[in-house]
Design a protein around this motif. Structure first.
Motif, PDB file in Angstrom:
ATOM      1  N   UNK A 128      29.559  47.283  28.598  1.00  0.00           N
ATOM      2  CA  UNK A 128      29.072  48.141  29.614  1.00  0.00           C
ATOM      3  C   UNK A 128      30.037  48.339  30.762  1.00  0.00           C
ATOM      4  N   UNK A 129      30.827  47.176  30.976  1.00  0.00           N
ATOM      5  CA  UNK A 129      31.849  47.445  32.118  1.00  0.00           C
ATOM      6  C   UNK A 129      32.846  46.268  31.633  1.00  0.00           C
ATOM      7  N   UNK A 130      33.942  46.354  32.534  1.00  0.00           N
ATOM      8  CA  UNK A 130      35.014  45.272  32.648  1.00  0.00           C
ATOM      9  C   UNK A 130      34.267  44.055  33.118  1.00  0.00           C
ATOM     10  N   UNK A 131      34.762  42.984  32.839  1.00  0.00           N
ATOM     11  CA  UNK A 131      34.334  41.691  33.162  1.00  0.00           C
ATOM     12  C   UNK A 131      35.493  40.815  33.598  1.00  0.00           C
ATOM     13  N   UNK A 132      35.696  40.200  34.913  1.00  0.00           N
ATOM     14  CA  UNK A 132      36.559  39.088  35.212  1.00  0.00           C
ATOM     15  C   UNK A 132      35.655  37.621  35.414  1.00  0.00           C
ATOM     16  N   UNK A 133      36.036  36.710  34.607  1.00  0.00           N
ATOM     17  CA  UNK A 133      35.392  35.353  34.573  1.00  0.00           C
ATOM     18  C   UNK A 133      36.579  34.494  35.262  1.00  0.00           C
ATOM     19  N   UNK A 134      36.177  33.888  36.495  1.00  0.00           N
ATOM     20  CA  UNK A 134      36.953  32.672  37.005  1.00  0.00           C
ATOM     21  C   UNK A 134      36.422  31.703  37.076  1.00  0.00           C
ATOM     22  N   UNK A 135      36.665  30.621  36.402  1.00  0.00           N
ATOM     23  CA  UNK A 135      36.030  29.326  36.225  1.00  0.00           C
ATOM     24  C   UNK A 135      37.069  28.205  36.136  1.00  0.00           C
ATOM     25  N   UNK A 136      36.703  27.013  36.551  1.00  0.00           N
ATOM     26  CA  UNK A 136      37.351  25.845  36.494  1.00  0.00           C
ATOM     27  C   UNK A 136      37.629  25.553  35.175  1.00  0.00           C
ATOM     28  N   UNK A 137      38.766  24.676  34.834  1.00  0.00           N
ATOM     29  CA  UNK A 137      39.167  23.989  33.722  1.00  0.00           C
ATOM     30  C   UNK A 137      37.947  23.411  33.242  1.00  0.00           C
ATOM     31  N   UNK A 138      37.739  23.508  31.734  1.00  0.00           N
ATOM     32  CA  UNK A 138      36.580  22.820  31.255  1.00  0.00           C
ATOM     33  C   UNK A 138      35.179  23.256  31.279  1.00  0.00           C
TER      34      UNK A 138
END
Length: 136
Positions: free
Chosen positions: A38-48
């Motif tokens: 449906x849209x673009x997605x940016x996922x920012x999460x820590x390592x692991x």
């Protein structure tokens, strides 16, 4: 495309090797978002946190629905090696093109062109190579 929650959890368990595994907060939503497109997605999460599972499960669901391969830009060669193993546990055909495997580029490209590759892992510098961008 419709998101298949049961298939997604099955792939998580297969990929992790843990039959009791469940998604972490935000993983299932990210996969659903990618699959439904449906849209673009940016996922920012820590390592692991499990970003690779998001990529791989979404790729597997999209490939099962007849879509093309996923391009994954991975900055660390050691991480890329681990990601290939994890992707293959999920039944994905992963190929990589980076500075460490130049002898295998032709074989990887053949797998891409013949639509055998499900996910293509590349190093960021490959995107700076205009010949690579044009061909792949």
């Amino acid at each position: 495309m419709f998101f298949h929650q049961n298939r997604a959890i099955e792939l998580l368990r297969q990929g992790s090797g843990n039959l009791q595994a469940n998604f972490r907060d935000g993983q299932e939503e990210a996969i659903s978002h990618i699959v439904t497109g449906t849209q673009r997605l940016l996922v920012i999460q820590k390592t692991g946190w499990g970003k690779s599972f998001v990529y791989f499960i979404a790729t597997k669901l999209l490939r099962e629905a007849g879509f093309g391969p996923t391009l994954l830009v991975s900055p660390l060669l050691a991480l890329m090696r681990n990601q290939i193993v994890a992707a293959e546990r999920m039944g994905l055909k992963a190929v990589t093109i980076n500075s460490e495997n130049t002898d295998n580029w032709e074989q990887a490209e053949q797998q891409i062109f013949s639509r055998q590759a499900d996910i293509i892992l590349i190093s960021p510098e490959r995107l700076a190579n205009q010949d690579f961008v044009n061909r792949i």
